[in-house]
Enzyme design. Structure first.
Site, PDB file in Angstrom:
ATOM      1  N   GLY A  61       0.828  -1.206   0.000  1.00 58.35           N
ATOM      2  CA  GLY A  61       0.000   0.000   0.000  1.00 58.35           C
ATOM      3  C   GLY A  61       0.856   1.248   0.000  1.00 58.35           C
ATOM      4  O   GLY A  61       2.043   1.198   0.344  1.00 58.35           O
ATOM      5  N   CYS A  88       5.090  -6.344   1.739  1.00 61.66           N
ATOM      6  CA  CYS A  88       5.532  -4.945   1.751  1.00 61.66           C
ATOM      7  C   CYS A  88       4.811  -4.156   2.844  1.00 61.66           C
ATOM      8  O   CYS A  88       5.100  -4.370   4.016  1.00 61.66           O
ATOM      9  CB  CYS A  88       5.375  -4.333   0.367  1.00 61.66           C
ATOM     10  SG  CYS A  88       6.509  -2.957   0.126  1.00 61.66           S
ATOM     11  N   TYR A  89       3.853  -3.306   2.508  1.00 66.27           N
ATOM     12  CA  TYR A  89       3.122  -2.609   3.569  1.00 66.27           C
ATOM     13  C   TYR A  89       2.564  -3.631   4.553  1.00 66.27           C
ATOM     14  O   TYR A  89       2.569  -3.413   5.764  1.00 66.27           O
ATOM     15  CB  TYR A  89       1.990  -1.751   2.990  1.00 66.27           C
ATOM     16  CG  TYR A  89       1.244  -0.939   4.043  1.00 66.27           C
ATOM     17  CD1 TYR A  89       1.581   0.385   4.287  1.00 66.27           C
ATOM     18  CD2 TYR A  89       0.212  -1.500   4.799  1.00 66.27           C
ATOM     19  CE1 TYR A  89       0.918   1.126   5.265  1.00 66.27           C
ATOM     20  CE2 TYR A  89      -0.455  -0.768   5.771  1.00 66.27           C
ATOM     21  CZ  TYR A  89      -0.108   0.548   5.993  1.00 66.27           C
ATOM     22  OH  TYR A  89      -0.757   1.274   6.945  1.00 66.27           O
ATOM     23  N   HIS A 175       7.532  -7.867  -3.671  1.00 68.03           N
ATOM     24  CA  HIS A 175       6.205  -8.180  -4.212  1.00 68.03           C
ATOM     25  C   HIS A 175       6.226  -9.480  -5.015  1.00 68.03           C
ATOM     26  O   HIS A 175       6.596  -9.475  -6.184  1.00 68.03           O
ATOM     27  CB  HIS A 175       5.729  -7.041  -5.123  1.00 68.03           C
ATOM     28  CG  HIS A 175       5.371  -5.813  -4.366  1.00 68.03           C
ATOM     29  ND1 HIS A 175       4.116  -5.583  -3.879  1.00 68.03           N
ATOM     30  CD2 HIS A 175       6.123  -4.753  -3.986  1.00 68.03           C
ATOM     31  CE1 HIS A 175       4.089  -4.427  -3.236  1.00 68.03           C
ATOM     32  NE2 HIS A 175       5.296  -3.901  -3.293  1.00 68.03           N
ATOM     33  N   GLU A 177       3.804 -11.004  -6.221  1.00 71.51           N
ATOM     34  CA  GLU A 177       2.694 -11.058  -7.180  1.00 71.51           C
ATOM     35  C   GLU A 177       3.032 -10.480  -8.556  1.00 71.51           C
ATOM     36  O   GLU A 177       2.312 -10.730  -9.512  1.00 71.51           O
ATOM     37  CB  GLU A 177       1.457 -10.357  -6.600  1.00 71.51           C
ATOM     38  CG  GLU A 177       1.551  -8.834  -6.442  1.00 71.51           C
ATOM     39  CD  GLU A 177       2.223  -8.361  -5.143  1.00 71.51           C
ATOM     40  OE1 GLU A 177       3.034  -9.123  -4.575  1.00 71.51           O
ATOM     41  OE2 GLU A 177       1.950  -7.234  -4.719  1.00 71.51           O
ATOM     42  N   ASP A 234     -18.961 -11.423 -22.708  1.00 69.32           N
ATOM     43  CA  ASP A 234     -19.488 -11.415 -21.329  1.00 69.32           C
ATOM     44  C   ASP A 234     -20.988 -11.678 -21.298  1.00 69.32           C
ATOM     45  O   ASP A 234     -21.461 -12.536 -20.549  1.00 69.32           O
ATOM     46  CB  ASP A 234     -19.203 -10.071 -20.637  1.00 69.32           C
ATOM     47  CG  ASP A 234     -17.724  -9.741 -20.619  1.00 69.32           C
ATOM     48  OD1 ASP A 234     -16.916 -10.654 -20.847  1.00 69.32           O
ATOM     49  OD2 ASP A 234     -17.383  -8.565 -20.398  1.00 69.32           O
ATOM     50  N   LYS A 380     -11.513 -11.673 -16.837  1.00 70.84           N
ATOM     51  CA  LYS A 380     -11.880 -11.860 -18.249  1.00 70.84           C
ATOM     52  C   LYS A 380     -11.427 -13.213 -18.811  1.00 70.84           C
ATOM     53  O   LYS A 380     -12.179 -13.879 -19.517  1.00 70.84           O
ATOM     54  CB  LYS A 380     -11.256 -10.720 -19.074  1.00 70.84           C
ATOM     55  CG  LYS A 380     -11.704 -10.675 -20.512  1.00 70.84           C
ATOM     56  CD  LYS A 380     -13.018  -9.950 -20.630  1.00 70.84           C
ATOM     57  CE  LYS A 380     -13.470  -9.807 -22.062  1.00 70.84           C
ATOM     58  NZ  LYS A 380     -14.691  -8.977 -22.137  1.00 70.84           N
ATOM     59  N   LYS A 516      -1.591   4.539 -26.926  1.00 64.86           N
ATOM     60  CA  LYS A 516      -2.395   5.088 -25.832  1.00 64.86           C
ATOM     61  C   LYS A 516      -1.574   4.992 -24.555  1.00 64.86           C
ATOM     62  O   LYS A 516      -1.155   3.890 -24.217  1.00 64.86           O
ATOM     63  CB  LYS A 516      -3.680   4.281 -25.668  1.00 64.86           C
ATOM     64  CG  LYS A 516      -4.454   4.663 -24.393  1.00 64.86           C
ATOM     65  CD  LYS A 516      -5.651   3.778 -24.130  1.00 64.86           C
ATOM     66  CE  LYS A 516      -6.323   4.232 -22.843  1.00 64.86           C
ATOM     67  NZ  LYS A 516      -7.566   3.543 -22.567  1.00 64.86           N
TER      68      LYS A 516
HETATM   69  N1  GLN Z   1       4.382   2.667   1.561  1.00 63.16           N
HETATM   70  C1  GLN Z   1       5.263   1.658   2.066  1.00 63.16           C
HETATM   71  C2  GLN Z   1       6.705   1.968   1.692  1.00 63.16           C
HETATM   72  O1  GLN Z   1       6.983   2.857   0.966  1.00 63.16           O
HETATM   73  C3  GLN Z   1       4.861   0.313   1.492  1.00 63.16           C
HETATM   74  C4  GLN Z   1       5.079   0.215   0.012  1.00 63.16           C
HETATM   75  C5  GLN Z   1       4.442  -0.994  -0.600  1.00 63.16           C
HETATM   76  O2  GLN Z   1       3.653  -1.676   0.006  1.00 63.16           O
HETATM   77  N2  GLN Z   1       4.741  -1.221  -1.881  1.00 63.16           N
HETATM   78  O3  GLN Z   1       7.596   1.274   2.146  1.00 63.16           O
END
Ligand code: GLN
Length: 524
Positions: A61, A88-89, A175, A177, A234, A380, A516
């Protein structure tokens, strides 16, 4: 009987979203190895959940956990007695709750790093040692949270992976993901399958059974349902699923608005009625739409007129469909997909920009119908897979998207029957050639636009003064950004020749080579 949610039938990983741009990818990745995952805002109260998750993932986040207005997880998550993974967060949140050792780092860390697994026994890191992981953070752990140990490091992060000493709680600074984390998917699989012991049974085969049961319970033994179909994937998949569940008690309506593709209404009728057994009524309202579009050149006005007229025509037709026993229609089918749902559950409050192209906008308010959305859990590609399993023809399942206002926004300037006929024919030739060249599947969307400019030409020694067709073809994964498709020159030559020769009123063909952003996919 209460209607069972998908999350009550399948083992479900709960993804709590702290607002990262990657959160939905966590859900995506888990489903790729047949584990159902559902994303909810990080503010979700556990006592309000009607199902028990098999495991919980706290997403990344944009906030800093130590900031006053930072979002925090419901502590009840840790009393569920299921494994928890913080990303992360999410990891910083775990640290904040267990000693507050989180602070601003000296420098941001963004990009690749190499994973170094310290605790070779840790099940989360099975088969992922030394792989590339993707970092995106400015804050960092400045000490070990109480009760945790280090299980992995990276070049810059001494706390790259942490695990609780005795409970199944894990944290990752990177991350897993994103596809840039080379073995991120394996890592998520280690968590969901080995640690959470989730059953890998989220398949479209299983979904069909669950969903048909759910629809039958929801609709009951007598009620009737209506829904709009457009000829796109869809609405066709949703309509087929309804037909499988309740047969002719589902009534599909297709409105021919006069700005559909060439022969579209007939083709849809053939495919849906003869091919798929769907109880469909096609309403030819083209005069009504085209009359209202007379003299209108503003793109937004065109969209509004078409949207409003659609609602009007649909309601009128729905009124004619009276169930045999004299009761009223009770439900309206909508082909809402999961990305639309995700967009509306952001914890910052429902998004202002929920797209209306998948659903029939203002219908509900006027019609007092209950909503039924059988695709609301699906991405999708899952819808496409489902479509194939339901026996929907390949070409329909893999069809390019087509905008609701149709050719009206591909005829620039005023929309007249003559202009629509020109744009339609050019588009038909273009798409036919794309299919013949075997390129349709490589392109995300292709269409022809009629430009309201006149240009001089020469045909059979005669001076002509006719309009211009612009061809567009793009490649994209999410339609947020897109690039133009690099056709072979020979292909363009052939299409241009065919269009100018076969379509009266066209003197010139151009190819749109704008990405785009800055351009949009459609011209209007
Ligand atoms: N905001 C937090 C940071 O900067 C977490 C970042 C994140 O979750 N990608 O470390």
């Amino acid at each position: 009987m209460s209607v069972e949610q998908v999350s009550q039938v399948f083992d479900t990983i709960l993804v709590l979203d702290f607002g990262s741009q990657y959160s939905h990818l966590i859900t995506r990745r888990l489903r790729e190895f047949n584990i159902y995952a559902e994303m909810l805002p990080c503010t979700q109260k556990i006592k309000d959940l009607s199902w028990k998750p098999t495991g919980v993932i706290l997403s990344g986040g944009p906030y800093s956990v130590y900031a006053e207005d930072a979002p925090h997880v419901d502590p009840e998550v840790f009393n569920l007695d299921v494994p928890v993974l913080g990303i992360c967060y999410g990891m910083q949140e775990l640290a904040w709750l267990n000693g507050k050792a989180v602070a601003r780092g000296e420098k941001r860390e963004y990009g690749p790093s190499t994973l170094n697994v310290i605790d070779k026994e840790c099940p989360l890191f099975k088969n992922v040692d030394h792989s590339t992981v993707w970092m995106s953070h400015g804050d960092k752990l400045v000490g070990l949270p109480n009760g945790f140990k280090v299980v992995a490091t990276s070049d810059n992060s001494p706390y790259c992976g942490i695990a609780h000493e005795s409970k199944q709680i894990y944290g990752l600074q990177f991350h897993p993901e994103v596809t840039h984390s080379a073995k991120g998917k394996d890592l998520l699989k280690n968590f969901a399958v080995d640690i959470c012991k989730a059953t890998q049974n989220w398949t479209m085969e299983n979904f069909i059974d669950t969903e048909i049961k759910r629809i039958r319970t929801l609709v009951g033994p007598t009620a009737e349902v209506i829904g709009a179909v457009s000829g796109g994937v869809d609405s066709t998949v949703a309509a087929k699923l309804m037909t499988e569940a309740i047969g002719d008690r589902f009534h599909a309506i297709m409105v021919d608005n006069g700005v559909l593709r060439l022969n579209e209404a007939e083709n849809v009728k053939k495919n849906l009625v003869a091919g798929l057994g769907i109880n469909l009524t096609v309403v030819d309202a083209s005069d009504e739409f085209l009359d209202k579009l007379k003299g209108v050149t503003d793109p937004e006005k065109k969209r509004k007129i078409i949207g409003n007229t659609f609602i009007h025509v649909f309601e009128r037709e729905a009124d004619k469909i009276k169930p045999k026993d004299g009761t009223e229609i009770e439900f309206l089918l909508q082909g809402t997909l999961y990305p639309d749902v995700i967009e509306s559950i952001s914890f910052k409050g429902p998004s202002q920009t929920i797209k209306t192209h998948h659903n029939v906008g203002g219908l509900l308010e006027n019609m007092k119908l209950k909503l039924i959305e059988p695709l609301r859990e699906l991405f999708k590609d899952e819808v496409r897979h489902l479509g194939e399993l339901l026996g929907i023809p390949h070409d329909l399942v893999w069809r390019h998207p087509f905008p609701g206002p149709g050719i009206a926004i591909r005829v620039l300037g005023e929309v007249t029957r003559e202009q629509v006929a020109i744009a339609r024919k050019a588009d038909y030739i273009y798409i036919e050639e794309i299919r013949k060249a075997g390129l349709y599947g490589q392109i995300s969307q292709a269409f022809a636009c009629l430009l309201p400019v006149k240009s001089v030409g020469v045909m059979g020694d005669q001076r002509t003064y006719d309009q211009v067709i612009a061809l567009r073809a793009i490649e994209t994964t999410d339609f947020m950004t897109a690039d133009w498709f690099p056709f072979p020159h020979e292909f363009l030559k052939k299409v241009a020749a065919r269009i100018v020769n076969e379509v009266d009123g066209v003197a010139r063909v151009t190819y749109d080579i704008t990405s785009k952003p800055p351009a949009t996919v459609e011209w209007e």
